[in-house]
Design a protein around this motif. Structure first.
Motif: not given
Length: 198
Positions: A47, A111-112, A114-115, A118, A120-121, A124, A126-127
């Motif tokens: 980021s 979430i970060t 970078d996630e 990108s 990414a979430g 895939t 979710t938490k």
């Protein structure tokens, strides 16, 4: 509030003197200086290197917040504290931009930066979905677990207590709870057999 639009190029030797002048104004007047920037379109990468222009923008700032869209939830935006020089970083927080109801705060989100950048979430689980699967796994075969044990098990795989509570709410139709002494226990409700046809 004073708004100044600046056109700034990428040359560090021109950016640093401008930031020194802004810092002097802020110190003299006691105001906060807020810079709004945009990200480049390059996918991936950290980021810190996604901002348009020189890295000196980020280096000069004491706090950097990123706002991004959650791909799996198109009306949801996340604010992530990506840098904080003067205090601990805050937790990511979400808000909703609903076409019918407008703006509303939702709450914390796992979430970060970078996630978020990108995506990414987006591809895939979710938490919250991960927490739901974890709860189902831990309570399989008729097991009961204390609520605090579910929270501890989730923490070991990087899922927050708040996310566990959100998952439990989502699972209201299948997840049961009962109090034993001063402790709450969770279990999976047994399916009721269908009523015979009359």
């Amino acid at each position: 509030m004073l708004t100044i639009n600046l056109v700034i190029n990428n040359k560090a030797n021109e950016i640093r003197p401008m930031f020194r002048r802004l810092a002097e104004i802020a110190e003299r007047t006691g105001c906060a200086v807020i810079l709004i920037g945009h990200l480049n379109k390059a996918a991936g990468g950290q980021s810190a290197y996604r901002g348009l222009g020189s890295i000196d923008f980020r280096a000069a700032a004491r706090s950097v917040l990123l706002i991004g869209r959650v791909k799996r939830e198109p009306n949801v935006r996340v604010i992530v504290h990506d840098k904080s020089s003067l205090a601990p970083e805050g937790k990511p927080i979400t808000f909703c931009l609903d076409p019918e109801t407008g703006f509303s705060w939702i709450g914390e989100y796992d979430i970060t930066a970078d996630e978020l950048l990108s995506g990414a979430g987006g591809n895939t689980a979710t938490k919250t979905e991960q927490a739901e699967r974890l709860i189902l796994d831990l309570l399989a075969d008729g097991k009961e677990l204390a609520s605090e044990d579910l929270v501890k098990a989730a923490a070991e795989v990087g899922i927050s207590e708040r996310t566990v509570q959100n998952a439990k709410r989502n699972m209201g139709g299948v997840l049961g709870a009962r109090r034993v002494g001063g402790q709450w226990y969770n279990f999976i409700k047994k399916k009721q057999p269908p009523e015979p046809a009359s």
